[in-house]
Design an enzyme around this catalytic site. Sequence first.
Site, PDB file in Angstrom:
ATOM      1  N   HIS A   1      13.578 -42.157 -16.952  1.00 40.04           N
ATOM      2  CA  HIS A   1      12.871 -40.415 -16.916  1.00 40.04           C
ATOM      3  C   HIS A   1      14.332 -40.120 -17.449  1.00 40.04           C
ATOM      4  CE1 HIS A   1       8.593 -41.217 -15.310  1.00 40.04           C
ATOM      5  NE2 HIS A   1       8.356 -40.591 -16.561  1.00 40.04           N
TER       6      HIS A   1
ATOM      7  N   ASP B   1      15.217 -39.824 -14.027  1.00 45.01           N
ATOM      8  CA  ASP B   1      16.618 -40.846 -13.160  1.00 45.01           C
ATOM      9  C   ASP B   1      17.536 -41.457 -13.404  1.00 45.01           C
ATOM     10  OD1 ASP B   1      13.356 -41.262 -11.833  1.00 45.01           O
ATOM     11  OD2 ASP B   1      12.777 -42.731 -14.183  1.00 45.01           O
TER      12      ASP B   1
ATOM     13  N   GLU C   1       3.595 -41.419 -25.679  1.00 46.36           N
ATOM     14  CA  GLU C   1       2.789 -42.310 -24.410  1.00 46.36           C
ATOM     15  C   GLU C   1       1.917 -40.942 -24.677  1.00 46.36           C
ATOM     16  OE1 GLU C   1       4.672 -43.843 -21.118  1.00 46.36           O
ATOM     17  OE2 GLU C   1       2.473 -44.246 -20.474  1.00 46.36           O
TER      18      GLU C   1
ATOM     19  N   ASP D   1      -5.739 -41.976 -12.897  1.00 46.85           N
ATOM     20  CA  ASP D   1      -4.646 -42.646 -13.511  1.00 46.85           C
ATOM     21  C   ASP D   1      -4.147 -44.193 -12.022  1.00 46.85           C
ATOM     22  OD1 ASP D   1      -3.013 -44.316 -14.672  1.00 46.85           O
ATOM     23  OD2 ASP D   1      -1.611 -42.983 -15.105  1.00 46.85           O
TER      24      ASP D   1
ATOM     25  N   ASP E   1       3.548 -50.529 -16.776  1.00 49.12           N
ATOM     26  CA  ASP E   1       3.336 -49.082 -15.580  1.00 49.12           C
ATOM     27  C   ASP E   1       2.895 -49.823 -15.102  1.00 49.12           C
ATOM     28  OD1 ASP E   1       4.464 -47.251 -14.976  1.00 49.12           O
ATOM     29  OD2 ASP E   1       3.370 -45.924 -16.522  1.00 49.12           O
TER      30      ASP E   1
ATOM     31  N   ASP F   1      -3.098 -47.442 -12.643  1.00 47.79           N
ATOM     32  CA  ASP F   1      -1.245 -48.128 -12.564  1.00 47.79           C
ATOM     33  C   ASP F   1      -1.964 -49.323 -11.954  1.00 47.79           C
ATOM     34  OD1 ASP F   1      -0.833 -46.467 -14.566  1.00 47.79           O
ATOM     35  OD2 ASP F   1       0.581 -45.598 -13.247  1.00 47.79           O
TER      36      ASP F   1
HETATM   37  C1  XUL Z   1       2.188 -41.644 -16.975  1.00 50.25           C
HETATM   38  C2  XUL Z   1       2.495 -42.283 -17.450  1.00 50.25           C
HETATM   39  C3  XUL Z   1       4.378 -41.847 -17.186  1.00 50.25           C
HETATM   40  C4  XUL Z   1       4.805 -42.557 -18.314  1.00 50.25           C
HETATM   41  C5  XUL Z   1       6.499 -42.070 -17.816  1.00 50.25           C
HETATM   42  O1  XUL Z   1       0.970 -41.291 -16.133  1.00 50.25           O
HETATM   43  O2  XUL Z   1       2.350 -43.344 -17.254  1.00 50.25           O
HETATM   44  O3  XUL Z   1       4.514 -43.040 -16.156  1.00 50.25           O
HETATM   45  O4  XUL Z   1       4.717 -43.920 -17.894  1.00 50.25           O
HETATM   46  O5  XUL Z   1       6.818 -40.930 -17.951  1.00 50.25           O
HETATM   47 MN    MN Z   2       2.641 -44.364 -18.670  1.00 44.72          MN
END
Ligand code: XUL
Ligand code: MN
Length: 343
Positions: A48, A51, A173, A247, A281, A249
């Site tokens: 980011h 970051d 994204e 979400d 991710d 991940d």
């Molecule tokens: C959010 C997500 C983020 C993006 C980067 O759901 O996936 O981490 O990948 O901003």
């Molecule tokens: Mn992501």
Amino acid sequence: MSQFKFSVGPWNVHTGADSYGPETRQPVDLETKFARFAELGFSAVQFHDDDAVPNMNNMTEEEIKAYAREVKKLLDKYGLKAEFVAPRLWMDEHTKDGGFMSTNAQDREFAMWRAYRSIDIAKELGCDLIVLWLAREGTLCAESKSPVWATRQLVDAINKMLTYDETIRVCIEPKPNEPIDRSICGTIGHVMGISAATIDPKRVGGNLESAHAVLAGLDPANEIGFALAFDKLFTVHLNDQNGIRYDQDKSFGVENLRSAFNQVKVLVENKFWEKGYVGLDVKAMRTTSDEDGYEHLKNSLAIFRALEDKVAKYDYEYANKLIEARKFEHLEMYTMNLLMGLV
Ligand code: XUL
Ligand code: MN
């Protein structure tokens, strides 16, 4: 040996805080993360904007670039590349109601300032890719903005970025919801529509995240394939997700191994290693200790590589015979046997 190169973001090693509870692990500094990423076999880091350059809102454009140059030196020290920079348009006071689609003109200006600075940072870090995770670009209250206006705002913002720098590529994204209620650009199909409407479609593509596709009720491998068909898959965020909920991940492949196999298969069949990095991710579980704070990354890499081996073993001649004869029960069982280690 994998044919792919892998990338990861500093946010993938995190303190474990969630909406309902505080940190469960110690913070880790950027250099330590770089060192471990390199050691684990990653080739590139995803950023980011803040970051790379923390506190950037209080810095001049020159100060931001100078800071980014120091981060580039740190990447070089560990033999790492930068893959992309993504403006963080969801944390700031100015982005309460989104960035490019905010209902407030000053907030929209702030979003463009961060987008331009992200491009500056990317150039200093030596990469040409800007990822837009459009966190709050949609509505919390459905009547608060026109979807037609909002969609055009996004196209305009991307056009401004493409004009600001003629070498950068912009990569959306998509995610259908969270933290917003309804997204304006929720799937890879939407991304293709936005791309086609910009002034330079070949520089606008997608970043498919497995979990986001599942959240949209779609199949991640087919979403990857859809973008590949138009040569618009610029990167991926592989992970896993247990159904349509928040979400998660999760580590790649831990929830749905067959789906993970098909994601790897479509990437291999289309030689994605010639086009981009395989980005992960993934998040560690909240209960994970400091010591185990990189296990989810190791596991995801190991599962990806094991599935790459499965794809290498996949008997396409046999599969094609089954396809010709429409013996799909047999084809399905062949795939399952391969995954279960029975062939
Ligand atoms: C959010 C997500 C983020 C993006 C980067 O759901 O996936 O981490 O990948 O901003
Ligand atoms: Mn992501």
